[in-house]
Design a protein around this motif. Structure first.
Motif, PDB file in Angstrom:
ATOM      1  N   GLY A   1       0.801  -1.220   0.000  1.00  0.00           N
ATOM      2  CA  GLY A   1       0.000   0.000   0.000  1.00  0.00           C
ATOM      3  C   GLY A   1       0.832   1.268   0.000  1.00  0.00           C
ATOM      4  N   GLU A   2       1.971   1.250   0.704  1.00  0.00           N
ATOM      5  CA  GLU A   2       2.804   2.456   0.764  1.00  0.00           C
ATOM      6  C   GLU A   2       3.391   2.806  -0.597  1.00  0.00           C
ATOM      7  N   ILE A   3       3.430   1.828  -1.508  1.00  0.00           N
ATOM      8  CA  ILE A   3       3.911   2.092  -2.868  1.00  0.00           C
ATOM      9  C   ILE A   3       2.757   2.493  -3.775  1.00  0.00           C
ATOM     10  N   ILE A   4       1.700   1.682  -3.786  1.00  0.00           N
ATOM     11  CA  ILE A   4       0.628   1.930  -4.756  1.00  0.00           C
ATOM     12  C   ILE A   4      -0.205   3.172  -4.421  1.00  0.00           C
ATOM     13  N   TYR A   5      -0.185   3.597  -3.141  1.00  0.00           N
ATOM     14  CA  TYR A   5      -0.930   4.806  -2.785  1.00  0.00           C
ATOM     15  C   TYR A   5       0.006   6.004  -2.597  1.00  0.00           C
ATOM     16  N   ASP A   6       1.255   5.850  -3.027  1.00  0.00           N
ATOM     17  CA  ASP A   6       2.196   6.967  -2.954  1.00  0.00           C
ATOM     18  C   ASP A   6       1.716   8.095  -3.865  1.00  0.00           C
ATOM     19  N   TYR A   7       1.582   9.277  -3.309  1.00  0.00           N
ATOM     20  CA  TYR A   7       0.988  10.411  -4.023  1.00  0.00           C
ATOM     21  C   TYR A   7       1.750  10.735  -5.305  1.00  0.00           C
ATOM     22  N   GLU A   8       3.074  10.723  -5.227  1.00  0.00           N
ATOM     23  CA  GLU A   8       3.882  11.054  -6.395  1.00  0.00           C
ATOM     24  C   GLU A   8       3.721  10.015  -7.500  1.00  0.00           C
ATOM     25  N   LEU A   9       3.681   8.738  -7.126  1.00  0.00           N
ATOM     26  CA  LEU A   9       3.549   7.690  -8.140  1.00  0.00           C
ATOM     27  C   LEU A   9       2.184   7.729  -8.812  1.00  0.00           C
ATOM     28  N   ILE A  10       1.149   8.019  -8.023  1.00  0.00           N
ATOM     29  CA  ILE A  10      -0.195   8.121  -8.612  1.00  0.00           C
ATOM     30  C   ILE A  10      -0.249   9.290  -9.593  1.00  0.00           C
ATOM     31  N   ASN A  11       0.341  10.422  -9.201  1.00  0.00           N
ATOM     32  CA  ASN A  11       0.330  11.607 -10.062  1.00  0.00           C
ATOM     33  C   ASN A  11       1.146  11.410 -11.333  1.00  0.00           C
ATOM     34  N   ASN A  12       2.097  10.498 -11.294  1.00  0.00           N
ATOM     35  CA  ASN A  12       2.906  10.207 -12.474  1.00  0.00           C
ATOM     36  C   ASN A  12       2.291   9.122 -13.348  1.00  0.00           C
ATOM     37  N   GLY A  13       1.091   8.720 -13.003  1.00  0.00           N
ATOM     38  CA  GLY A  13       0.363   7.795 -13.852  1.00  0.00           C
ATOM     39  C   GLY A  13       0.537   6.319 -13.530  1.00  0.00           C
ATOM     40  N   PHE A  14       1.403   5.987 -12.576  1.00  0.00           N
ATOM     41  CA  PHE A  14       1.538   4.587 -12.193  1.00  0.00           C
ATOM     42  C   PHE A  14       0.274   4.143 -11.444  1.00  0.00           C
ATOM     43  N   PHE A  15      -0.119   2.903 -11.649  1.00  0.00           N
ATOM     44  CA  PHE A  15      -1.222   2.261 -10.921  1.00  0.00           C
ATOM     45  C   PHE A  15      -2.608   2.823 -11.259  1.00  0.00           C
ATOM     46  N   LYS A  16      -2.712   3.710 -12.267  1.00  0.00           N
ATOM     47  CA  LYS A  16      -4.012   4.318 -12.581  1.00  0.00           C
ATOM     48  C   LYS A  16      -5.051   3.253 -12.899  1.00  0.00           C
ATOM     49  N   SER A  17      -4.720   2.334 -13.801  1.00  0.00           N
ATOM     50  CA  SER A  17      -5.663   1.290 -14.191  1.00  0.00           C
ATOM     51  C   SER A  17      -5.990   0.380 -13.010  1.00  0.00           C
ATOM     52  N   GLY A  18      -4.965   0.022 -12.241  1.00  0.00           N
ATOM     53  CA  GLY A  18      -5.184  -0.865 -11.101  1.00  0.00           C
ATOM     54  C   GLY A  18      -6.057  -0.231 -10.041  1.00  0.00           C
ATOM     55  N   ILE A  19      -5.853   1.054  -9.771  1.00  0.00           N
ATOM     56  CA  ILE A  19      -6.661   1.750  -8.761  1.00  0.00           C
ATOM     57  C   ILE A  19      -8.113   1.855  -9.217  1.00  0.00           C
ATOM     58  N   LYS A  20      -8.316   2.112 -10.505  1.00  0.00           N
ATOM     59  CA  LYS A  20      -9.693   2.167 -11.008  1.00  0.00           C
ATOM     60  C   LYS A  20     -10.412   0.839 -10.802  1.00  0.00           C
ATOM     61  N   ARG A  21      -9.729  -0.256 -11.148  1.00  0.00           N
ATOM     62  CA  ARG A  21     -10.337  -1.579 -10.966  1.00  0.00           C
ATOM     63  C   ARG A  21     -10.566  -1.879  -9.495  1.00  0.00           C
ATOM     64  N   SER A  22      -9.628  -1.481  -8.648  1.00  0.00           N
ATOM     65  CA  SER A  22      -9.770  -1.712  -7.217  1.00  0.00           C
ATOM     66  C   SER A  22     -10.969  -0.954  -6.657  1.00  0.00           C
ATOM     67  N   LEU A  23     -11.185   0.264  -7.144  1.00  0.00           N
ATOM     68  CA  LEU A  23     -12.370   1.027  -6.737  1.00  0.00           C
ATOM     69  C   LEU A  23     -13.650   0.332  -7.203  1.00  0.00           C
ATOM     70  N   GLU A  24     -13.613  -0.224  -8.404  1.00  0.00           N
ATOM     71  CA  GLU A  24     -14.784  -0.944  -8.929  1.00  0.00           C
ATOM     72  C   GLU A  24     -15.074  -2.205  -8.122  1.00  0.00           C
ATOM     73  N   TYR A  25     -14.012  -2.779  -7.529  1.00  0.00           N
ATOM     74  CA  TYR A  25     -14.197  -3.948  -6.665  1.00  0.00           C
ATOM     75  C   TYR A  25     -14.548  -3.535  -5.232  1.00  0.00           C
ATOM     76  N   PHE A  26     -14.643  -2.230  -5.004  1.00  0.00           N
ATOM     77  CA  PHE A  26     -14.986  -1.668  -3.691  1.00  0.00           C
ATOM     78  C   PHE A  26     -13.988  -2.064  -2.596  1.00  0.00           C
ATOM     79  N   ASP A  27     -12.701  -1.954  -2.922  1.00  0.00           N
ATOM     80  CA  ASP A  27     -11.670  -2.165  -1.901  1.00  0.00           C
ATOM     81  C   ASP A  27     -11.596  -0.911  -1.036  1.00  0.00           C
ATOM     82  N   LYS A  28     -11.911  -1.068   0.243  1.00  0.00           N
ATOM     83  CA  LYS A  28     -12.082   0.088   1.128  1.00  0.00           C
ATOM     84  C   LYS A  28     -10.797   0.908   1.281  1.00  0.00           C
TER      85      LYS A  28
END
Length: 378
Positions: free
Chosen positions: A313-340
């Protein structure tokens, strides 16, 4: 007087040959030299004679403390032993080094017994002295793994013992507790001689190139400072990074029931990747690692996603990495799966930090997840 049965075994071993053939002066001068060697070994100092005793025992911060050095009595004993050993150098050793002496047995017996008595204080010193002593000290499960503590400990370790200690930490790394020594290792690597560091890294690289045991590799990752990753040769780095990627791809959680209670455990295949978390941002292949994490966060298997979220989590939710486009697709799918946890992190960035760009990217999935959690809370 049968001195053999009175003095310590090590003292008798030093004087035995000369004493038995009547070379009493040589026996006693050898013994004082032995006392110097013990003090040098335990203090880590390279001095000799009176200068050694001054630095080892005297002053406000003696190098070799023979007690807790807190009360006046303890400080008096500390100083007294230092002066006694200094006195032996001045009154016994030095005269015999500059003039011809032919000591009688009775005289030498008294000197030997006195030296043996004073050495007992030095022997009983609890301060780590040998490399083996320091190894036990740093392997203790209560060792404080902070940079400040490592700096303080390093000041007490004699310079000539640091390289050997570093080598032995890695040689016996299976005994170390997870992530308790990387700051200490970093300090040791920073302070040993350049040629020693080259030798250490050369031997370490050779060992790692042929290491296929995940447990041994996990302990290496637990000890080695992540910021020193670039010190390894490319071949070693790529091999380990590939092994970590393979472990990451296979990693997932599974549920065990213990007395009716659910307990989630990581599978053995994914264990290595968890130990490498702090290294991933230093990897030459870090973007490939990020892609694997994104894919796992998108996986329909909740056990795979839980593994990814819990340990990375400390990597995939890192603010800088998200803003640089990493994990965008994965986070969208995770939201669709309702991962709290994914929802909480993205909601924080969009609504608390008010990042408008992230709102545009994740806004739709975030609103759907928000409605889902609102309904389920009701």
């Amino acid at each position: 007087m049968d001195i053999e049965n009175i003095v310590s075994k090590d003292v008798w071993a030093v004087i035995k040959d000369n004493y038995e053939k009547g070379s009493y002066t040589i026996a006693v001068t050898n013994l004082i030299q032995y006392a110097n060697e013990i003090v040098r070994e335990k203090s880590g100092l390279s001095l000799d004679n009176t200068k050694l005793m001054d630095a080892a025992f005297l002053g406000q911060n003696p190098k070799l403390k023979i007690n807790k050095f807190q009360t006046e009595t303890e400080k008096d004993i500390q100083a007294g032993v230092g002066y006694l050993l200094k006195g032996l150098c001045l009154a016994v050793r030095n005269p015999r080094a500059h003039e011809r002496y032919n000591d009688k047995k009775e005289t030498v017996d008294k000197i030997i017994l006195f030296i043996d008595y004073v050495l007992e204080f030095v022997r009983n010193s609890k301060q780590p002295a040998l490399v083996e002593d320091w190894l036990e000290f740093v392997f203790d499960e209560n060792f404080n793994n902070t940079k400040k503590y490592a700096e303080i400990v390093l000041q007490e370790i004699p310079e000539k013992k640091r390289y050997e200690l570093l080598v032995n930490i890695f040689r016996y790394r299976e005994r170390a507790k997870q992530n308790l020594l990387n700051n200490m290792v970093n300090e040791l690597m920073n302070t040993i001689k350049p040629e020693e560091l080259i030798e250490f890294l050369d031997n370490l690289n050779k060992e790692l190139l042929y290491c296929s045991d995940n447990n041994s590799l996990r302990m290496f990752l637990s000890l080695f400072p992540p910021e020193k990753w670039e010190c390894l040769i490319p071949l070693t780095k790529l091999k380990i990074e590939y092994m970590v990627q393979k472990s990451l791809e296979q990693g997932m959680m599974f549920c065990l029931y213990d007395d009716g209670e659910e307990q989630y455990i990581i599978n053995s295949e994914g264990a290595l990747s968890v130990w490498a978390i702090n290294f991933m941002k230093y990897f030459d292949t870090k973007e490939k690692v990020y892609k694997i994490l994104e894919n796992k966060l998108s996986n329909k298997d909740v056990d795979v996603r839980n593994f990814t979220i819990k340990y990375f989590g400390e990597i995939i939710y890192d603010y800088e990495l998200i803003n640089n486009g990493f994990f965008k697709s994965g986070i969208k799918r995770s939201l669709e799966y309702f991962d709290k946890e994914t929802y909480d992190n993205i909601d924080f960035y969009c609504n608390t930090v008010e990042d408008k760009e992230l709102e545009v990217i994740f806004g739709i999935e975030l609103e759907i997840a928000k409605d889902h959690f609102a309904v389920n809370m009701d």
